[in-house]
Design a protein around this motif. Sequence first.
Motif, PDB file in Angstrom:
ATOM      1  N   LYS A   1      20.939  13.008  10.278  1.00  0.00           N
ATOM      2  CA  LYS A   1      22.262  12.912  10.782  1.00  0.00           C
ATOM      3  C   LYS A   1      23.009  11.617  10.182  1.00  0.00           C
ATOM      4  O   LYS A   1      24.129  11.458   9.638  1.00  0.00           O
ATOM      5  CB  LYS A   1      22.340  13.078  12.051  1.00  0.00           C
ATOM      6  CG  LYS A   1      21.575  14.162  12.524  1.00  0.00           C
ATOM      7  CD  LYS A   1      21.723  14.473  14.063  1.00  0.00           C
ATOM      8  CE  LYS A   1      21.016  13.419  14.811  1.00  0.00           C
ATOM      9  NZ  LYS A   1      19.496  13.543  14.912  1.00  0.00           N
ATOM     10  N   SER A   2      22.238  10.422  10.732  1.00  0.00           N
ATOM     11  CA  SER A   2      22.735   9.361  10.356  1.00  0.00           C
ATOM     12  C   SER A   2      22.844   9.110   8.773  1.00  0.00           C
ATOM     13  O   SER A   2      24.190   8.227   8.603  1.00  0.00           O
ATOM     14  CB  SER A   2      22.011   8.068  10.975  1.00  0.00           C
ATOM     15  OG  SER A   2      21.614   8.227  12.270  1.00  0.00           O
ATOM     16  N   THR A   3      22.046   9.240   7.899  1.00  0.00           N
ATOM     17  CA  THR A   3      21.898   9.182   6.733  1.00  0.00           C
ATOM     18  C   THR A   3      23.331   9.844   6.084  1.00  0.00           C
ATOM     19  O   THR A   3      24.232   8.999   5.282  1.00  0.00           O
ATOM     20  CB  THR A   3      20.817   9.703   5.779  1.00  0.00           C
ATOM     21  OG1 THR A   3      19.843   8.924   6.640  1.00  0.00           O
ATOM     22  CG2 THR A   3      20.966   9.400   4.566  1.00  0.00           C
TER      23      THR A   3
ATOM     24  N   TYR B   1      29.158   2.762  14.786  1.00  0.00           N
ATOM     25  CA  TYR B   1      27.789   2.709  14.490  1.00  0.00           C
ATOM     26  C   TYR B   1      26.615   3.135  15.664  1.00  0.00           C
ATOM     27  O   TYR B   1      26.998   2.527  16.837  1.00  0.00           O
ATOM     28  CB  TYR B   1      27.126   1.460  13.751  1.00  0.00           C
ATOM     29  CG  TYR B   1      27.556   1.409  12.299  1.00  0.00           C
ATOM     30  CD1 TYR B   1      26.970   1.981  11.100  1.00  0.00           C
ATOM     31  CD2 TYR B   1      28.961   0.886  12.436  1.00  0.00           C
ATOM     32  CE1 TYR B   1      27.759   2.069  10.037  1.00  0.00           C
ATOM     33  CE2 TYR B   1      29.636   0.940  10.749  1.00  0.00           C
ATOM     34  CZ  TYR B   1      28.851   1.328   9.968  1.00  0.00           C
ATOM     35  OH  TYR B   1      29.349   1.320   8.563  1.00  0.00           O
ATOM     36  N   GLN B   2      25.568   3.596  15.643  1.00  0.00           N
ATOM     37  CA  GLN B   2      24.759   4.043  16.658  1.00  0.00           C
ATOM     38  C   GLN B   2      24.176   2.323  17.328  1.00  0.00           C
ATOM     39  O   GLN B   2      24.185   2.262  18.635  1.00  0.00           O
ATOM     40  CB  GLN B   2      23.462   4.559  16.077  1.00  0.00           C
ATOM     41  CG  GLN B   2      22.330   5.013  17.254  1.00  0.00           C
ATOM     42  CD  GLN B   2      21.420   5.919  16.734  1.00  0.00           C
ATOM     43  OE1 GLN B   2      21.448   6.304  15.422  1.00  0.00           O
ATOM     44  NE2 GLN B   2      20.693   6.414  17.519  1.00  0.00           N
ATOM     45  N   ASP B   3      24.224   1.292  16.418  1.00  0.00           N
ATOM     46  CA  ASP B   3      23.762  -0.047  17.222  1.00  0.00           C
ATOM     47  C   ASP B   3      25.059  -0.689  17.407  1.00  0.00           C
ATOM     48  O   ASP B   3      25.044  -1.952  17.455  1.00  0.00           O
ATOM     49  CB  ASP B   3      22.889  -0.554  16.361  1.00  0.00           C
ATOM     50  CG  ASP B   3      23.234  -1.023  15.187  1.00  0.00           C
ATOM     51  OD1 ASP B   3      24.365  -0.742  14.671  1.00  0.00           O
ATOM     52  OD2 ASP B   3      22.744  -1.497  14.136  1.00  0.00           O
TER      53      ASP B   3
ATOM     54  N   MET C   1      31.375   9.125  15.224  1.00  0.00           N
ATOM     55  CA  MET C   1      30.564   8.461  16.343  1.00  0.00           C
ATOM     56  C   MET C   1      29.088   8.813  16.372  1.00  0.00           C
ATOM     57  O   MET C   1      28.791  10.045  16.376  1.00  0.00           O
ATOM     58  CB  MET C   1      31.012   8.635  17.638  1.00  0.00           C
ATOM     59  CG  MET C   1      32.763   8.352  17.612  1.00  0.00           C
ATOM     60  SD  MET C   1      33.124   8.443  19.462  1.00  0.00           S
ATOM     61  CE  MET C   1      34.960   8.139  19.277  1.00  0.00           C
ATOM     62  N   ASP C   2      28.008   7.613  16.044  1.00  0.00           N
ATOM     63  CA  ASP C   2      26.892   8.161  15.850  1.00  0.00           C
ATOM     64  C   ASP C   2      26.078   7.710  17.486  1.00  0.00           C
ATOM     65  O   ASP C   2      26.167   6.494  17.697  1.00  0.00           O
ATOM     66  CB  ASP C   2      26.246   7.324  14.829  1.00  0.00           C
ATOM     67  CG  ASP C   2      24.770   7.735  14.499  1.00  0.00           C
ATOM     68  OD1 ASP C   2      24.176   8.328  15.278  1.00  0.00           O
ATOM     69  OD2 ASP C   2      24.103   7.108  13.480  1.00  0.00           O
ATOM     70  N   GLU C   3      25.770   8.785  17.981  1.00  0.00           N
ATOM     71  CA  GLU C   3      25.003   8.701  19.524  1.00  0.00           C
ATOM     72  C   GLU C   3      26.027   7.719  20.270  1.00  0.00           C
ATOM     73  O   GLU C   3      25.596   6.835  20.925  1.00  0.00           O
ATOM     74  CB  GLU C   3      23.824   8.124  19.393  1.00  0.00           C
ATOM     75  CG  GLU C   3      22.802   8.939  18.604  1.00  0.00           C
ATOM     76  CD  GLU C   3      22.414  10.108  19.015  1.00  0.00           C
ATOM     77  OE1 GLU C   3      22.769  10.467  20.244  1.00  0.00           O
ATOM     78  OE2 GLU C   3      21.455  10.889  18.546  1.00  0.00           O
TER      79      GLU C   3
HETATM   80 MG   LIG Z   1      20.222   8.498  13.841  1.00  0.00          MG
END
Ligand SMILES: [Mg+2]
Lengths: 331, 275
Positions: B44-46, B86-88, B170-172
């Motif tokens: 997913k993130s990729t 980003y997730q972070d 939106m990642d997580e």
């Molecule tokens: Mg991810």
Amino acid sequence: MAGFDRRRIGLFAVRYGLFFALGAWVVAMSIASEHFLTWLNFLNVARQAAPIVIIAVGMTFVMATAGIDLSVGSLVALVSVLVVTFFGLGLPTEIVIPAVLALGLVSGLVNGYFVQLGLPPFVVTLAMLTTLRGIGFVVSDGYATPVRDDFVLWLGRGQIGPLHTPIVLAIVVAVIGGVVLGKTRFGLYSLAVGGREEAARAMGINVRGIKLAVYGAIGLLGALAGIVLTGRLGNGSPNAGIMLELEVIAATVLGGTSLFGGAATIAGTVAGALFINFVRNGLNLLGVNPFWVQVATGLILLLAVLLNTVVNRRITEWARVLRAEEPEPGP
Amino acid sequence: MTVPLIEMRNISKSFGAVVALRQVSLSIAAGEVVGLVGDNAAGKSTLMKILSGVYTPDAGEIMLDGRAQALATPMDARGAGIEMVYQDFALVPELSVTQNIFLGRELLQGGLRSKFVDKAKMRERATHWIERLGLRVPPVDTPVRATSGGQQQAVAIARATAFDARLVIMDEPTANLAAAAIEKVRAAIGRLRSHGVAVIVISHRIEDILETADRAIVLKHGAVVGERRIEDTRGDELVHMIVAGRDPRDAAAGGGDGDGAGAAADGGAGGSAPP
Ligand SMILES: [Mg+2]
Ligand SMILES: Nc1ncnc2c1ncn2[C@@H]1O[C@H](COP(=O)(O)OP(=O)(O)O)[C@@H](O)[C@H]1O
């Protein structure tokens, strides 16, 4: 509201502590020695601090990107040797000065090139430290040679109005550095790269370009300081600038620049350089054994690192907790 | 049918020996909210980092408004109106809220001072944007490291939505957030949709997807398992697809041979291809 005030005071103390320490030292020394608080003595200290300030402005940018440059003292030595060697070959001033400045820039860019490849700056610039001083010894055969060029002597010992040339140069470099760091994209991006490189990259910042540029800049400034020192000492020597990198780093760290990147100010760096030189000057005036002065410089560096890391983190953490305990303002 | 806002066609990506994505296609219309779900390491993130210009795909193409669009750098993607949370968070802790929101897109002063950033104007706009999002954030001069996780999420969302984005990824966005902050994020997604902005949400919380999305896409082992309109599915069906890695309706259509997703998909394609 009491918590808010305590937090403000804590943060204020960390941020401006050095300026208070500098002020307190100046007051204490003025009482201890009648020679301390004189215009002449102040000029003397400022002149001593000038080459440090010039390089430390570059170091502030390098450390903003979470880097470090250990090679600047050796660069000063090589520049000093090359200045007298080039004059010995009969080259004119208009060639010698740009040539050694270019050499400084190139040496910085070489550091920057390896750093942006991902090598640790500590190791890269340590390698450069021994390389540059080695070349200095090879070229000079270990001998110091007097310099007679009027322009170089003026850079080191001359005056512009009431101020010595090195002081004027240091002021110019510090003002430009302060404006670039505080007001331009380049300064902001240097801080961003050091603060969190991944975030800077995701926001489209040219991380490699910034790293190359800050190391190039400190190389150029190192060469300038090398010329100034050559003029002040009146000779070109491969032993010039020994341990200078440590004094520059001490000034920068004392000034509140984070060892881990992301936070830096030029005003702090200038205050740090002045502080170290005022302490040294004060101890000299009190007749303290010069070897103890070295010890004092070392202890100041240790204290600066302690303040910079552990204490700073504690206080910031504490301020954050206080903030979280405050009632939230209404919507 | 209208041209989709974004179309990814047959995207593949490997990291050394690890195949992160194999021939993934998806499309999204303007103002549509798509949930992207799947196990850890599903890709997913990729896939989203390819869309935001962080990674370049090994194969495949990306169409924007029906035209091929290279997204070689994050700047390309942002230029094309694609923003990512980003997730972070990808925030610089030492920089202020304002500096983070404008990072890489600083406003400059005019005339002789055109190399200088315009701090006053950026501060004013950052305050305005955060208020507009209905988010509560400390003063915009506060360094991000002095703010809470929920506030950092708010800053990241403000940054992604401030610059007239056409697609926000939106990642997580709700991972590590308290219940109240989760509601804020969901409301922000709803507001984006109502402004015609497309949103792709990656989330482990199926409720996020059910509550905010129009459509869900399930990924497993770097491939699309299946796709559902939200009104046409339930949470347990999505969870089943995520875990099993195949689409139960495909299996049913393929005669229930039960050979898994790969066989079912191949069977479907094979059925139409031979003359
Ligand atoms: Mg991810
Ligand atoms: N930068 C990278 N380098 C090497 N492998 C990676 C990298 N990014 C992702 N991967 C691998 O690609 C696969 C998909 O990861 P990712 O896209 O992060 O999955 P998800 O976000 O669905 O959990 C995983 O096997 C992961 O280990």
